[in-house]
Scaffold this active site. Sequence first.
Site, mmCIF file in Angstrom:
data_model
loop_
_atom_site.group_PDB
_atom_site.id
_atom_site.type_symbol
_atom_site.label_atom_id
_atom_site.label_comp_id
_atom_site.label_asym_id
_atom_site.label_seq_id
_atom_site.Cartn_x
_atom_site.Cartn_y
_atom_site.Cartn_z
ATOM 1 N N SER A 79 10.842 -3.276 -4.005
ATOM 2 C CA SER A 79 9.456 -3.721 -3.930
ATOM 3 C C SER A 79 8.947 -3.599 -2.502
ATOM 4 O O SER A 79 9.720 -3.718 -1.545
ATOM 5 C CB SER A 79 9.325 -5.174 -4.413
ATOM 6 O OG SER A 79 7.966 -5.569 -4.485
ATOM 7 N N ASP A 80 7.657 -3.354 -2.383
ATOM 8 C CA ASP A 80 7.044 -3.289 -1.058
ATOM 9 C C ASP A 80 5.583 -3.713 -1.177
ATOM 10 O O ASP A 80 4.983 -3.613 -2.249
ATOM 11 C CB ASP A 80 7.132 -1.875 -0.480
ATOM 12 C CG ASP A 80 6.813 -1.845 1.004
ATOM 13 O OD1 ASP A 80 7.712 -2.192 1.794
ATOM 14 O OD2 ASP A 80 5.679 -1.508 1.360
ATOM 15 N N GLN A 81 5.045 -4.185 -0.053
ATOM 16 C CA GLN A 81 3.648 -4.640 -0.052
ATOM 17 C C GLN A 81 2.932 -4.123 1.188
ATOM 18 O O GLN A 81 3.463 -4.183 2.301
ATOM 19 C CB GLN A 81 3.590 -6.167 -0.091
ATOM 20 C CG GLN A 81 2.176 -6.727 -0.205
ATOM 21 C CD GLN A 81 2.180 -8.249 -0.261
ATOM 22 O OE1 GLN A 81 2.345 -8.902 0.761
ATOM 23 N NE2 GLN A 81 2.051 -8.805 -1.445
#
EC number: 3.6.1.-
Length: 206
Positions: A79-81
Amino acid sequence: MPDSISGETAVQPTLVLASTSTYRRALLERLRLPFTVRSPQTDETPQPGEAPRDLALRLAAAKAQAVAADMPGTWVIGSDQVCACDGHILGKPGNHAAAVSQLRLLRGRTSLFHTALALITPDGRMQRREVPTTVRMRELSDARIENYLRAEQPYDCAGSAKSEGLGIALLEAISSDDPTALVGLPLIALCDLLLAGGYPLLGQAA
């Protein structure tokens, strides 16, 4: 001490979180699934001209792939933001000065947080999903920014505010299809991907 999360320690986890984020780990614990954590060791430098959404999706996939390469036959979550505001891409500030700059930019404005998710199944298939969250920040004086940062020190959060903590006082509105996306791991989307891949949730396969 084992790093798996389970009510039954005899269960060997096959679900792997490709992240060292304490926020993502705490969110994944809500599903009460056995899992282990591994650091993905990936380069998070944006590519020239790369759009914020594309950057988030690429990094989520890269994190999952880096860990899956070392742990074949497992379910790997990456996951990344990325936060975008008025053409600026905002990542983790890392220090006080950078956090001040981010909050000065964001105050009184609407920003878009792109939270991306990648799931690699034991047979090597990968699914990806991006969940956008629109955030409107209040008008903030420099004094309020300083008071907040000194109190919570959110230097490891994109956008320099913890919506799950005191940072909620900085925000005027949040709009998203997934309430956990802004914190860093969209659990509704993750459940969709797990079920689509055949992972048993609550004892039921998709």
